[in-house]
Design a protein around this motif. Structure first.
Motif, PDB file in Angstrom:
ATOM      1  N   VAL A 168      31.706  93.616  -2.546  1.00  0.00           N
ATOM      2  CA  VAL A 168      30.785  94.610  -3.083  1.00  0.00           C
ATOM      3  C   VAL A 168      29.793  93.902  -4.005  1.00  0.00           C
ATOM      4  O   VAL A 168      30.199  93.059  -4.808  1.00  0.00           O
ATOM      5  CB  VAL A 168      31.540  95.709  -3.865  1.00  0.00           C
ATOM      6  CG1 VAL A 168      30.560  96.578  -4.651  1.00  0.00           C
ATOM      7  CG2 VAL A 168      32.387  96.557  -2.929  1.00  0.00           C
ATOM      8  N   PHE A 169      28.515  94.249  -3.874  1.00  0.00           N
ATOM      9  CA  PHE A 169      27.491  93.702  -4.763  1.00  0.00           C
ATOM     10  C   PHE A 169      26.971  94.836  -5.641  1.00  0.00           C
ATOM     11  O   PHE A 169      26.579  95.898  -5.151  1.00  0.00           O
ATOM     12  CB  PHE A 169      26.343  93.088  -3.974  1.00  0.00           C
ATOM     13  CG  PHE A 169      25.236  92.552  -4.842  1.00  0.00           C
ATOM     14  CD1 PHE A 169      25.462  91.488  -5.708  1.00  0.00           C
ATOM     15  CD2 PHE A 169      23.956  93.107  -4.788  1.00  0.00           C
ATOM     16  CE1 PHE A 169      24.448  90.992  -6.511  1.00  0.00           C
ATOM     17  CE2 PHE A 169      22.940  92.613  -5.581  1.00  0.00           C
ATOM     18  CZ  PHE A 169      23.180  91.548  -6.446  1.00  0.00           C
ATOM     19  N   ILE A 170      26.990  94.613  -6.958  1.00  0.00           N
ATOM     20  CA  ILE A 170      26.542  95.609  -7.924  1.00  0.00           C
ATOM     21  C   ILE A 170      25.334  95.041  -8.661  1.00  0.00           C
ATOM     22  O   ILE A 170      25.442  94.013  -9.328  1.00  0.00           O
ATOM     23  CB  ILE A 170      27.649  95.967  -8.926  1.00  0.00           C
ATOM     24  CG1 ILE A 170      28.910  96.416  -8.182  1.00  0.00           C
ATOM     25  CG2 ILE A 170      27.183  97.050  -9.888  1.00  0.00           C
ATOM     26  CD1 ILE A 170      30.130  96.557  -9.070  1.00  0.00           C
ATOM     27  N   LEU A 195      28.468  98.181  -0.634  1.00  0.00           N
ATOM     28  CA  LEU A 195      29.529  97.548   0.147  1.00  0.00           C
ATOM     29  C   LEU A 195      28.862  96.651   1.174  1.00  0.00           C
ATOM     30  O   LEU A 195      28.127  97.123   2.044  1.00  0.00           O
ATOM     31  CB  LEU A 195      30.389  98.602   0.835  1.00  0.00           C
ATOM     32  CG  LEU A 195      31.509  98.069   1.741  1.00  0.00           C
ATOM     33  CD1 LEU A 195      32.568  97.341   0.919  1.00  0.00           C
ATOM     34  CD2 LEU A 195      32.133  99.214   2.543  1.00  0.00           C
ATOM     35  N   MET A 196      29.074  95.357   1.075  1.00  0.00           N
ATOM     36  CA  MET A 196      28.407  94.425   1.977  1.00  0.00           C
ATOM     37  C   MET A 196      28.938  94.592   3.402  1.00  0.00           C
ATOM     38  O   MET A 196      30.147  94.714   3.615  1.00  0.00           O
ATOM     39  CB  MET A 196      28.593  92.988   1.479  1.00  0.00           C
ATOM     40  CG  MET A 196      27.995  92.766   0.091  1.00  0.00           C
ATOM     41  SD  MET A 196      28.214  91.083  -0.559  1.00  0.00           S
ATOM     42  CE  MET A 196      27.189  90.130   0.563  1.00  0.00           C
ATOM     43  N   ASP A 197      28.015  94.611   4.361  1.00  0.00           N
ATOM     44  CA  ASP A 197      28.381  94.817   5.760  1.00  0.00           C
ATOM     45  C   ASP A 197      29.069  93.578   6.325  1.00  0.00           C
ATOM     46  O   ASP A 197      28.569  92.462   6.176  1.00  0.00           O
ATOM     47  CB  ASP A 197      27.139  95.129   6.602  1.00  0.00           C
ATOM     48  CG  ASP A 197      26.588  96.514   6.317  1.00  0.00           C
ATOM     49  OD1 ASP A 197      27.327  97.332   5.739  1.00  0.00           O
ATOM     50  OD2 ASP A 197      25.428  96.779   6.695  1.00  0.00           O
ATOM     51  N   GLY A 198      30.196  93.805   6.981  1.00  0.00           N
ATOM     52  CA  GLY A 198      30.888  92.707   7.641  1.00  0.00           C
ATOM     53  C   GLY A 198      31.969  92.090   6.778  1.00  0.00           C
ATOM     54  O   GLY A 198      32.027  92.315   5.559  1.00  0.00           O
ATOM     55  N   ARG A 254      38.445  90.081  -7.316  1.00  0.00           N
ATOM     56  CA  ARG A 254      37.931  89.091  -8.254  1.00  0.00           C
ATOM     57  C   ARG A 254      36.421  89.268  -8.351  1.00  0.00           C
ATOM     58  O   ARG A 254      35.760  89.576  -7.358  1.00  0.00           O
ATOM     59  CB  ARG A 254      38.256  87.660  -7.787  1.00  0.00           C
ATOM     60  CG  ARG A 254      39.746  87.383  -7.656  1.00  0.00           C
ATOM     61  CD  ARG A 254      40.420  87.336  -9.033  1.00  0.00           C
ATOM     62  NE  ARG A 254      41.833  86.994  -8.942  1.00  0.00           N
ATOM     63  CZ  ARG A 254      42.818  87.879  -8.791  1.00  0.00           C
ATOM     64  NH1 ARG A 254      42.508  89.178  -8.741  1.00  0.00           N
ATOM     65  NH2 ARG A 254      44.072  87.505  -8.698  1.00  0.00           N
ATOM     66  N   SER A 255      35.873  89.077  -9.543  1.00  0.00           N
ATOM     67  CA  SER A 255      34.439  89.318  -9.728  1.00  0.00           C
ATOM     68  C   SER A 255      33.750  88.130 -10.387  1.00  0.00           C
ATOM     69  O   SER A 255      34.381  87.322 -11.065  1.00  0.00           O
ATOM     70  CB  SER A 255      34.219  90.574 -10.577  1.00  0.00           C
ATOM     71  OG  SER A 255      34.696  90.387 -11.891  1.00  0.00           O
ATOM     72  N   ARG A 256      32.445  88.067 -10.160  1.00  0.00           N
ATOM     73  CA  ARG A 256      31.610  87.070 -10.829  1.00  0.00           C
ATOM     74  C   ARG A 256      30.254  87.704 -11.090  1.00  0.00           C
ATOM     75  O   ARG A 256      29.678  88.351 -10.222  1.00  0.00           O
ATOM     76  CB  ARG A 256      31.463  85.813  -9.981  1.00  0.00           C
ATOM     77  CG  ARG A 256      30.487  84.781 -10.559  1.00  0.00           C
ATOM     78  CD  ARG A 256      30.682  83.424  -9.937  1.00  0.00           C
ATOM     79  NE  ARG A 256      31.970  82.846 -10.353  1.00  0.00           N
ATOM     80  CZ  ARG A 256      32.488  81.725  -9.835  1.00  0.00           C
ATOM     81  NH1 ARG A 256      31.832  81.079  -8.885  1.00  0.00           N
ATOM     82  NH2 ARG A 256      33.642  81.265 -10.268  1.00  0.00           N
ATOM     83  N   THR A 257      29.734  87.487 -12.301  1.00  0.00           N
ATOM     84  CA  THR A 257      28.465  88.082 -12.722  1.00  0.00           C
ATOM     85  C   THR A 257      27.441  86.987 -12.966  1.00  0.00           C
ATOM     86  O   THR A 257      27.773  85.917 -13.494  1.00  0.00           O
ATOM     87  CB  THR A 257      28.648  88.922 -14.006  1.00  0.00           C
ATOM     88  OG1 THR A 257      29.579  89.981 -13.746  1.00  0.00           O
ATOM     89  CG2 THR A 257      27.334  89.522 -14.466  1.00  0.00           C
ATOM     90  N   ALA A 258      26.202  87.258 -12.577  1.00  0.00           N
ATOM     91  CA  ALA A 258      25.126  86.288 -12.762  1.00  0.00           C
ATOM     92  C   ALA A 258      23.859  87.004 -13.186  1.00  0.00           C
ATOM     93  O   ALA A 258      23.641  88.168 -12.823  1.00  0.00           O
ATOM     94  CB  ALA A 258      24.882  85.511 -11.467  1.00  0.00           C
ATOM     95  N   LYS A 259      23.039  86.318 -13.984  1.00  0.00           N
ATOM     96  CA  LYS A 259      21.749  86.864 -14.362  1.00  0.00           C
ATOM     97  C   LYS A 259      20.753  86.616 -13.241  1.00  0.00           C
ATOM     98  O   LYS A 259      20.676  85.515 -12.685  1.00  0.00           O
ATOM     99  CB  LYS A 259      21.254  86.215 -15.659  1.00  0.00           C
ATOM    100  CG  LYS A 259      22.081  86.588 -16.882  1.00  0.00           C
ATOM    101  CD  LYS A 259      21.489  85.992 -18.145  1.00  0.00           C
ATOM    102  CE  LYS A 259      22.299  86.417 -19.379  1.00  0.00           C
ATOM    103  NZ  LYS A 259      21.730  85.845 -20.633  1.00  0.00           N
ATOM    104  N   GLY A 300      23.527  90.840 -11.680  1.00  0.00           N
ATOM    105  CA  GLY A 300      24.226  91.069 -10.418  1.00  0.00           C
ATOM    106  C   GLY A 300      25.681  90.665 -10.538  1.00  0.00           C
ATOM    107  O   GLY A 300      26.002  89.620 -11.111  1.00  0.00           O
ATOM    108  N   THR A 301      26.560  91.502 -10.001  1.00  0.00           N
ATOM    109  CA  THR A 301      27.990  91.213 -10.008  1.00  0.00           C
ATOM    110  C   THR A 301      28.521  91.351  -8.592  1.00  0.00           C
ATOM    111  O   THR A 301      28.223  92.349  -7.911  1.00  0.00           O
ATOM    112  CB  THR A 301      28.761  92.191 -10.923  1.00  0.00           C
ATOM    113  OG1 THR A 301      28.282  92.061 -12.257  1.00  0.00           O
ATOM    114  CG2 THR A 301      30.257  91.908 -10.883  1.00  0.00           C
ATOM    115  N   VAL A 302      29.271  90.373  -8.138  1.00  0.00           N
ATOM    116  CA  VAL A 302      29.891  90.455  -6.826  1.00  0.00           C
ATOM    117  C   VAL A 302      31.404  90.548  -7.009  1.00  0.00           C
ATOM    118  O   VAL A 302      31.987  89.845  -7.842  1.00  0.00           O
ATOM    119  CB  VAL A 302      29.522  89.243  -5.946  1.00  0.00           C
ATOM    120  CG1 VAL A 302      30.009  87.933  -6.550  1.00  0.00           C
ATOM    121  CG2 VAL A 302      30.070  89.419  -4.536  1.00  0.00           C
ATOM    122  N   VAL A 303      32.018  91.467  -6.285  1.00  0.00           N
ATOM    123  CA  VAL A 303      33.468  91.675  -6.333  1.00  0.00           C
ATOM    124  C   VAL A 303      34.017  91.425  -4.935  1.00  0.00           C
ATOM    125  O   VAL A 303      33.538  92.014  -3.956  1.00  0.00           O
ATOM    126  CB  VAL A 303      33.817  93.107  -6.788  1.00  0.00           C
ATOM    127  CG1 VAL A 303      35.330  93.284  -6.850  1.00  0.00           C
ATOM    128  CG2 VAL A 303      33.178  93.420  -8.135  1.00  0.00           C
TER     129      VAL A 303
END
Length: 250
Positions: free
Chosen positions: A173-175, A214-217, A149-154, A161-164
């Motif tokens: 994952v943070f893009i 890829l976020m650690d943890g 699932r993803s969410r995008t923010a300005k 920034g998009t987090v999945v």
């Protein structure tokens, strides 16, 4: 430097033969050019394998054998005119022969040291490539997970920034796209938001403005994530206001 020029730098980049300015320019280009990024990665792995292929460790007894023979094996004396030869020329020739042999031995030892250095560099490059490949596979697995699932923010300065998040893999994952580079000596640090308590989730590359990390943890029930500017190497807890806050998708 044109885009065409940058396309030709994959080999030099893989062999660490670029200046700092050229390397930074190529890395910015490769961030948006999948073909160059892949080619550079493949060439780096090939260079590592070639470095290992040409390395051959000398026999442990070789140094002992050479040292033992230094005092007993004479180099052929140079040809001289008997009329000009002095009584001391034989002793001088023997000294020069030993010096020449010692110089050859020193040169061989130096080459051996170079081979060891090249071997170590090749091993380091191979290990870095292996870790990068493993991390890329893990990142791709999160993005391709059936429950992703993803969410995008300005973000600030027009960045996005998009987090999945994958609940089954318990990973995120943070893009980031278009982020400003952090100030000198600083780095962007990612954090899990454990309902108000921030937990470190790794560092971003300060040389890139677009990156998937890829976020650690494990996610472990975190409700969101944040990004702060921290000293190089990161901090145990945030030391600045967040430049980005994104809630995890439900």
């Amino acid at each position: 430097m044109t885009t065409v020029d940058l396309h030709t730098l994959t080999g030099a980049y893989a062999l660490h033969a670029l200046s700092d300015e050229e390397r930074e320019a190529f890395e910015r280009h490769a961030a948006d050019c999948a073909a160059c990024a892949q080619e550079a990665a493949e060439l780096s792995a090939t260079a590592a394998r070639l470095g290992l292929a040409v390395h051959e460790a000398p026999r442990p007894a070789l140094k002992v054998e050479v040292m033992n023979r230094i005092g007993s094996v004479r180099q052929e004396a140079p040809r001289t005119d008997p009329a000009t030869r002095t009584p001391r020329s034989g002793a001088r020739t023997r000294r020069l022969s030993r010096w020449a042999l010692a110089a050859c031995l020193a040169a061989a030892a130096g080459l051996g040291g170079t081979a060891v250095w090249q071997h170590d560099r090749a091993q380091d490059a191979q290990e870095q490539a292996r870790r990068a490949e493993q991390r890329t596979d893990e990142l791709a697995s999160v993005l391709a997970a059936p429950d992703a699932r993803s969410r995008t923010a300005k973000l600030a300065d027009g960045a996005i920034g998009t987090v999945v998040v994958s609940e089954s893999r318990d990973e995120a994952v943070f893009i980031a796209s278009g982020m400003q580079r952090p100030p000198g000596g600083k780095v962007y640090q990612l954090w899990f938001d454990d309902r108000g308590t921030m937990r470190s989730a790794g560092l971003m590359d300060p040389g890139r403005t677009t990156e998937a990390v890829l976020m650690d943890g494990p996610v472990d029930g975190a409700t969101g994530m944040g990004v702060t500017v921290e000293p190089a190497g990161g901090s145990a807890e945030p030391t600045s206001d967040p430049v980005a806050v994104v809630e995890f998708p439900a």
